[in-house]
Scaffold this active site. Structure first.
Site, PDB file in Angstrom:
ATOM      1  N   PRO A  87    -120.483   8.696  19.691  1.00  0.00           N
ATOM      2  CA  PRO A  87    -119.677   9.922  19.224  1.00  0.00           C
ATOM      3  C   PRO A  87    -120.516  10.000  17.789  1.00  0.00           C
ATOM      4  O   PRO A  87    -120.981   9.035  17.117  1.00  0.00           O
ATOM      5  CB  PRO A  87    -118.244   8.987  18.868  1.00  0.00           C
ATOM      6  CG  PRO A  87    -118.635   7.540  19.092  1.00  0.00           C
ATOM      7  CD  PRO A  87    -119.635   7.477  20.070  1.00  0.00           C
ATOM      8  N   CYS A  88    -120.376  11.044  17.354  1.00  0.00           N
ATOM      9  CA  CYS A  88    -121.188  11.340  16.115  1.00  0.00           C
ATOM     10  C   CYS A  88    -120.402  12.334  15.404  1.00  0.00           C
ATOM     11  O   CYS A  88    -120.047  13.477  15.441  1.00  0.00           O
ATOM     12  CB  CYS A  88    -122.422  12.446  16.409  1.00  0.00           C
ATOM     13  SG  CYS A  88    -123.578  12.228  15.243  1.00  0.00           S
ATOM     14  N   GLN A  89    -119.635  11.737  14.179  1.00  0.00           N
ATOM     15  CA  GLN A  89    -119.034  12.286  13.379  1.00  0.00           C
ATOM     16  C   GLN A  89    -119.665  13.060  11.879  1.00  0.00           C
ATOM     17  O   GLN A  89    -119.277  13.972  11.287  1.00  0.00           O
ATOM     18  CB  GLN A  89    -118.158  11.284  12.620  1.00  0.00           C
ATOM     19  CG  GLN A  89    -116.774  10.850  13.367  1.00  0.00           C
ATOM     20  CD  GLN A  89    -116.025  11.815  14.262  1.00  0.00           C
ATOM     21  OE1 GLN A  89    -115.663  12.686  13.256  1.00  0.00           O
ATOM     22  NE2 GLN A  89    -115.609  11.524  15.075  1.00  0.00           N
TER      23      GLN A  89
END
Length: 348
Positions: A87-89
């Protein structure tokens, strides 16, 4: 071979005893990426924080999925290949452009696992935005992997070019201790109608039809977005990208099928699964919304199958086309048939 029959057979997990390797799948979701690898005979172990996604993985794959929230300090069993969809915020709408320093980001965890295990091959996928507006961050990750000693290749690939009946663009990054290539496109595209077959024309008391007010809402959405062609599912071509939002939510962009009598209904879980190339024997845990979310978040398994084939070619050379491999695969499929023989098509 029809599409559904093909994925039902080709995506069955098996063990190729020539592969003395273990695949570690991080942020594994319900197992779409792992399924592509197990369909080529790889052994897998996975980690996923969502309870229902982990349960789905354990219901369908030979490998074990550990339900756990990962950190940079997590310790893993020995693995020769590390894969995943971190996941990449940092480049989300709410991100603060902190890159690898963002505590919400999954890539420091992925890189820590690679540093710890020193695998022969690494592979990850992410959204298309990582190659455009946020290419700076992709370069940070790639540079870190290159410093670990990996030759890296990356590109924006569309699952529709790999026999998945859906337009689904993803950035794919692959690396190895020696040079490795991304897979070539397949020569065949699959239409939504080929995947859904007779399911597309069926309905019953449980079908969720669009109401008059929903039809009006959709019409306003399409007018506002200057949509020339209605966004109903067109059976003669691949589907639009499936997401959690347009599967589980009643939005103007929701996936729906127009029946012969003019009514429109929303997709079922099984139909969404087929458009993602999940086999019919693959069973999802949780309620309908949780199942839709698993499907929308997944790597399309047949896309993963093509990626895994490339990794296998790297490890075994061109043995993929040898008669010995075909014989080994058939023996293992026979050995594992008892796992699946009780599973029937479930039109959820």
């Amino acid at each position: 071979m029809e599409f559904v029959e093909k994925i039902n057979i080709e995506l069955k997990p098996w063990i190729d005893n020539r592969l003395h390797t273990t695949v570690l799948d991080l942020f594994a979701g319900c197992g779409g990426l792992s399924l592509g690898f197990e369909a080529h005979g790889f052994r897998t172990i996975a980690y996923e924080m969502d309870e229902y996604a982990a349960e789905t993985y354990n219901r369908n794959l030979l490998g074990k999925c550990v339900q756990e929230t990962l950190t940079v300090d997590s310790v893993y069993p020995k693995a020769d290949i590390v894969i995943g969809g971190p996941p990449c915020q940092p480049f989300s709408v709410g991100g603060k452009q902190l890159g690898l320093q963002d505590a919400r980001d999954g890539f420091p965890i992925f890189l820590a696992a690679v540093k710890q295990l020193e695998p022969e091959v690494v592979l990850f996928e992410n959204v298309r935005g990582m190659l455009y507006k946020n290419k700076w961050y992709l370069h940070e990750v790639v540079n870190a992997l290159e410093k670990f000693g990996y030759y890296i290749r990356y590109s924006l690939l569309n699952a529709v070019d790999y026999e998945v009946p859906q337009n689904r663009e993803r950035v794919i990054v692959i690396g190895a201790k020696q040079k490795i290539n991304l897979p070539k496109k397949a020569n065949k595209r699959i239409a939504a109608g080929q995947a859904l077959g007779e399911l597309a024309l069926q309905h019953d008391d449980s079908s969720k039809f669009l109401t008059e007010s929903m039809d009006q809402y959709v019409a306003k959405y399409e007018k506002a977005s200057k949509c020339v062609t209605p966004r109903d599912l067109h059976l003669n071509k691949p589907a639009r990208t499936l997401t959690c939002r347009n599967l589980a939510g009643s939005t103007g962009d929701m996936h729906r099928i127009r029946l012969q009598d003019g009514r429109r209904r929303r997709l079922t879980v099984r139909e969404a699964a087929r458009l993602q190339s999940f086999p019919d024997w693959f069973e999802f845990a949780g309620n309908e919304t949780q199942q839709f979310n698993q499907i929308g978040n997944a790597v399309a398994p047949y896309f993963a199958y093509h990626l895994a084939r490339q990794v296998k070619k790297y490890l075994l050379g061109n043995a993929e086309n040898s008669s010995s491999l075909r014989d080994a695969r058939q023996l293992n499929l026979f050995a594992h048939e008892t796992i699946y023989q009780s599973r029937t098509v479930k039109n959820i």
